[in-house]
Each structure stands twice: as C-alpha cells, then as structure tokens.
Design an enzyme around this catalytic site. Structure first.
Site, PDB file in Angstrom:
ATOM      1  N   GLU A   1       0.825  -0.597  10.026  1.00  0.00           N
ATOM      2  CA  GLU A   1      -0.744  -0.850  10.286  1.00  0.00           C
ATOM      3  C   GLU A   1      -0.950  -2.330  10.832  1.00  0.00           C
ATOM      4  O   GLU A   1      -2.126  -2.156  11.224  1.00  0.00           O
ATOM      5  CB  GLU A   1      -1.327  -1.195   8.383  1.00  0.00           C
ATOM      6  CG  GLU A   1      -2.908  -1.178   8.693  1.00  0.00           C
ATOM      7  CD  GLU A   1      -3.453  -0.575   6.986  1.00  0.00           C
ATOM      8  OE1 GLU A   1      -4.285  -0.121   7.095  1.00  0.00           O
ATOM      9  OE2 GLU A   1      -2.353  -0.283   6.162  1.00  0.00           O
TER      10      GLU A   1
ATOM     11  N   ASN B   1       0.558  -1.007   0.180  1.00  0.00           N
ATOM     12  CA  ASN B   1       0.228  -0.218   0.160  1.00  0.00           C
ATOM     13  C   ASN B   1       0.849   0.849   0.291  1.00  0.00           C
ATOM     14  O   ASN B   1       0.486   2.077  -0.340  1.00  0.00           O
ATOM     15  CB  ASN B   1      -1.150   0.012   1.357  1.00  0.00           C
ATOM     16  CG  ASN B   1      -2.108  -0.859   1.105  1.00  0.00           C
ATOM     17  OD1 ASN B   1      -2.789  -0.774   0.068  1.00  0.00           O
ATOM     18  ND2 ASN B   1      -2.556  -1.421   1.980  1.00  0.00           N
TER      19      ASN B   1
ATOM     20  N   ARG C   1     -11.360  11.768   9.359  1.00  0.00           N
ATOM     21  CA  ARG C   1     -11.770  11.333   8.260  1.00  0.00           C
ATOM     22  C   ARG C   1     -13.531  10.626   9.175  1.00  0.00           C
ATOM     23  O   ARG C   1     -14.361   9.813   8.006  1.00  0.00           O
ATOM     24  CB  ARG C   1     -10.823  10.055   8.053  1.00  0.00           C
ATOM     25  CG  ARG C   1      -9.919  10.776   7.184  1.00  0.00           C
ATOM     26  CD  ARG C   1      -8.657   9.221   7.532  1.00  0.00           C
ATOM     27  NE  ARG C   1      -7.517   9.788   6.733  1.00  0.00           N
ATOM     28  CZ  ARG C   1      -6.105   8.990   5.931  1.00  0.00           C
ATOM     29  NH1 ARG C   1      -6.265   8.713   6.584  1.00  0.00           N
ATOM     30  NH2 ARG C   1      -5.644   9.763   5.014  1.00  0.00           N
TER      31      ARG C   1
END
Length: 513
Positions: free
Chosen positions: A476, A91, A343
C-alpha cells in the site's frame, strides 16, 4: 550537455533537501503529530560503525513485507524485518481475507471464464484510467500464481469464488476464517522456519542514503512505545544489499491525509489499525522518491458505523446484502446504486443520500456469512421475521420497502437488473425467505491508493524516473497500481505479487563496500 544538466539538477536537488528538506516533505512532517516535529531532514550520515548488518532490511510485517522476507531469504540473503507495533501483521492481519486471482483452479472448477487481461481491464475501469499500465498488468498476470503461493504456504480458502464490486466475474478467494490472518499466520510461520528475525516495537527513524545516492541502511528506535515519538533506543542497521519499504498506507494519519483531501478529516472514521500512519512515506519522499496519486484515498462502503475500525459487519455486506440482497436509503426506501459497483461509486452514493444506508438480506442470502451469530449478539446485524418489522426498526416506509423488494425480486426472476445493472449471481434467488436481516452502512477510510512510484521490479524511482539504488517498495505504500479506485481483494494480490518481486530482486543486489 544533457548529462551535465542532469548532474547539475541532481546536485542542486540534493543541496536543497539537505538544507530545507523539500517543501512537500516538510509540510507533511509538520502536519502529523506522530512525526518528530523538530527532526531535521538533512541527508542521513553513514555511520563509521554499524550496530548490525544484514543483506536486506524490510520495514513492515504485513502481506508485502512477509512475502519479501520469505523470497529474499530463500534466494540466499540474510534478512531482518522491523515492525513498529507490538504485534506483527499491521492491516493485513485484520484484512477481510479476500484475495483476487484470474485464471485460478477454483474458477476452472466453477466454469468461470476469466483472464489476466479481463482483470486488468476491470482494474483500469475502476481506476478511471489512472493506473500505471505496466504495474497493473504485472499484478494481473501474476495474480493466480500469487494465490497458489499462499496456498503452498498453508493458507486455507473456502471452496467458492466470491464476486466483489467492480469485478466482471467472481475471482476472489475467501479465507476459511474470514480474515487476512488466514494468510498472515502461514507467512509468519514460514518466516520463523527460515530463521528471519522479526523485531517488534522498532520504529524507522531514518533511511540512510549516501552521497552517491545508494541506500545503505536504516536508523531505528528499538523498544519503541507507540505512539510516543522518540521513545526507545537508537540503533543502526546496515543493509548490504537493499532496504524494502512495506510499511502500508496512512489512513489513520489524519493530519497527513487532510493535506491530501481536506474532506477526509477527523470526523471520518477508518477501518485501519492505529499504526497506519505516514512517517515511512514521508521518509521515502525525503529520499526523492516520486509521489504518485497521494490524494486518492478510498472509503469502504461496507462499513458499519456501530463498530470501531474494521469490525466484522463488512462480512454481512460483502457476502449477503451486496451480492444477494439490496441496499436502500431509509428516507425513500429505495435502492440508489448497483450494490456491486466499485467502492468509490458506492461510497459516494451513500454519502450523497446524507444518511446511513441499510443493507438487507434474507435467510437464503446469509448462508455464506461468517460470524453472523456474533454480529447478531452485538446488535450490528438485526434479525426480523418480516420485512415490515425490519422497516419499522430502520425507520423505512413499509410500503416503499415492499415495492423496492418486489421490483428487485422481479428482476432476479428475469435475470436482469433493469434499473442499476447489477450482475446477479448464478445462484441468486428472490429476496423472500424469512427471517430478514438488516445492517446500517456508512463509509470509512480504508485504503490509500497513492504512494511512492515503483517499476515492475519493485524498485523505487525518484522524481527523474531513475532507480534509487538499494531501495525497493511494495504494498500500500506504493502508488499507481490501482489508480483512483482499488477493487476489493486486489490489495492482497498487490502485496503478495510485488512483495515477492521486491524480495527476489533485493537479494540479487550487488553488496556495497
């Protein structure tokens, strides 16, 4: 007596995992089609003879894995990186190219008053207080240093700070190519210069942990053909010092993410690359790693529904519509949220309207948008000589849109958003200079906040808060740093900060015999 009970607990827990695999891990494996459905979860046996041996094995070749590799190698360790996909970067290489830093030279140049404490406060506010304070503060304190480290490697950034949603001040560096590749490519170049092997098409089958609890290596499938489970050639790699897990999140693993949040099913698209699946996380859980906040899965509010994956439309939203324009609901023609809120707030608000939102900017607002011509050619962003023309295309009431823009412009002139409290940019101007630009917006699954628990040294912790010897994690795949909501551009900082820490500390581990 306490020590005896802890030992008994440890033995009982190991015995359970050898025979049953643990309820949580077993459920995850059964749910995901990419995992080996018949794979037993007994503790991995340590081979008598290893196929290869290095000091540090790193799983994953994104920001975190590459940062770890560079630091471990420079600290004197021998290193190998394994990557299951045909190309490196994961990613990270398709990331938007924004990296947050508090107290950077660029902020000083622009007279932006910022600090690690303020960045920490912004993270905790967005994270709803679920952030682990020591980890969040570690990230904030080392953020400016992390940016400087990427610059030293050769990353090139635009000469301006970007103000992203949820941040109190502009603190995000933006790569000149508007992509995470602007950071990954210099990292890959450095890895190559250092002579660190990067084995692609190499699937992690098992992290090998001995009965003493020490992680001692990995079993992999070389020449793996994604997503064909069990393809390739089995091989063992001894990790003399440590294994670092930097395999990313599980946004594309629909069965596993549905276990965490049933609402995020196969009907919700993702910005991630196809390989963003959860088998490495499941493997870490099998080793008794402590799972943290797995159900907090973030949707990106800047995604265009007319593109697959990450696409490029997000650049228009991030650089124009949100900071210098408006987002409206087509049914009402009205703004419905602060365009620079975090977000989750924006994504939830869009979904609540029940229809694709429309991001709008004028010619003044799109000055900083990269690849705008490409967006226009693809029809992702559309261009109009008048607001009425834009309203007609997106099926918005002309009168309602005119009123919304007039009210917004009055607020810009006064310097205060009276309705939603949006922080106006220093160079913000009324939305009035033709032509006007519009794009549909609908959230996509973007980031998994949860993962394995680590300490400030990037050491993986077990269910009893004890360090799992020889096992590190960064990026992550870890949890607790961002809490409920990750602020934009902080993911890159997270990966670089903790990737570097993991690499340095793994290289210092005492070799096992």
């Amino acid at each position: 007596m306490t020590e005896l009970n802890e030992n008994n607990n440890e033995l009982t827990r190991r015995r359970f995992l050898k025979t049953a695999g643990g309820a949580g891990a077993l459920a995850g494996v059964a749910a995901s089609g990419l995992f080996f459905g018949t794979k037993r979860l007994e503790a991995g046996e340590i081979p008598q003879k290893w196929d290869e041996a290095v000091d540090v094995v790193i799983i994953g070749s994104g920001f975190a894995g590459l940062a770890a590799a560079i630091e471990a190698k420079q600290a004197g360790a021998s290193v190998v990186i394994i990557e299951k996909m045909p190309l490196p970067g994961g990613n990270s290489i398709i990331n938007g190219g924004l990296m947050a830093g508090a107290g950077t030279p660029l902020q000083s140049k622009e007279k932006v008053d910022d600090s690690a404490d303020l960045m920490y406060q912004d993270m905790v506010k967005a994270g709803l207080g679920l952030n682990h304070p020591d980890l969040a503060m570690m990230l904030a304190k080392h953020s400016a240093e992390a940016v400087a480290w990427t610059v030293a490697l050769g990353a090139q950034y635009q000469e301006r700070n970007t103000h992203l949603g949820g941040h109190s001040v502009p603190r995000s560096y933006y790569t000149t190519n508007n992509s995470g590749a602007g950071i990954v490519h210099p990292q890959l170049k450095k890895v190559k210069e250092l002579g660190v092997p990067l084995i692609k098409k190499c699937f992690l089958d098992r992290i090998l942990q001995d009965d003493d609890g020490r992680v001692k290596g990995v079993r992999v499938y070389e020449k793996y053909q994604f997503p064909k489970a069990g393809s390739g050639i089995l091989k063992t790699i001894r990790a003399n010092r440590a294994v670092i897990l930097a395999a990313g999140g599980f946004c594309q693993d629909v069965p596993f993410r549905k276990l965490q949040d049933p609402k995020i099913d196969e009907n919700v698209a993702s910005t991630n690359h196809p390989g963003a699946t959860g088998e490495c996380l499941i493997e870490a859980l099998r080793l008794h790693s402590n799972p943290i906040q797995l159900s907090w899965i973030q949707l990106g509010p800047w995604s265009c529904p007319h593109e697959k994956g990450m696409g490029i439309g997000y650049m228009f939203a991030l650089s124009a519509a949100f900071p210098y324009g408006v987002m409206v609901a087509p049914k009402t023609g009205e703004r419905f949220i602060n365009e620079l809120a975090n977000r989750k707030i924006r994504a939830d608000a869009i979904i609540k309207t029940g229809a694709w939102a429309v991001g709008i900017a004028d010619q003044e607002g799109v000055r900083r948008v990269g690849k705008l011509d490409t967006m226009l050619e693809r029809g992702i962003v559309k261009k109009f000589e008048t607001l009425d023309g834009l309203a007609e295309e997106f099926k918005i009431s002309r009168e309602a849109l005119r009123k919304t823009v007039a009210e917004y412009n009055a607020d810009v002139r006064s310097g205060k958003d009276r309705v939603f409290g949006k922080p106006f940019q220093k160079d913000a101007k009324p939305l009035a200079r033709a032509p006007f630009y519009g794009m549909h917006l609908w959230p996509k699954v973007h980031h998994t906040m949860g993962g394995v628990q680590i300490d400030t040294g990037a050491r993986a912790l077990d269910l009893y808060q004890k360090v799992i010897p020889g096992f590190y994690a960064a990026g992550e795949i870890t949890g607790g740093i961002h809490g409920a909501v990750r602020l934009g551009s902080v993911a890159v900082t997270d990966c670089i900060v903790f990737g570097r820490i993991a690499g340095k500390n793994a290289a210092k581990e005492r070799p096992w015999t």
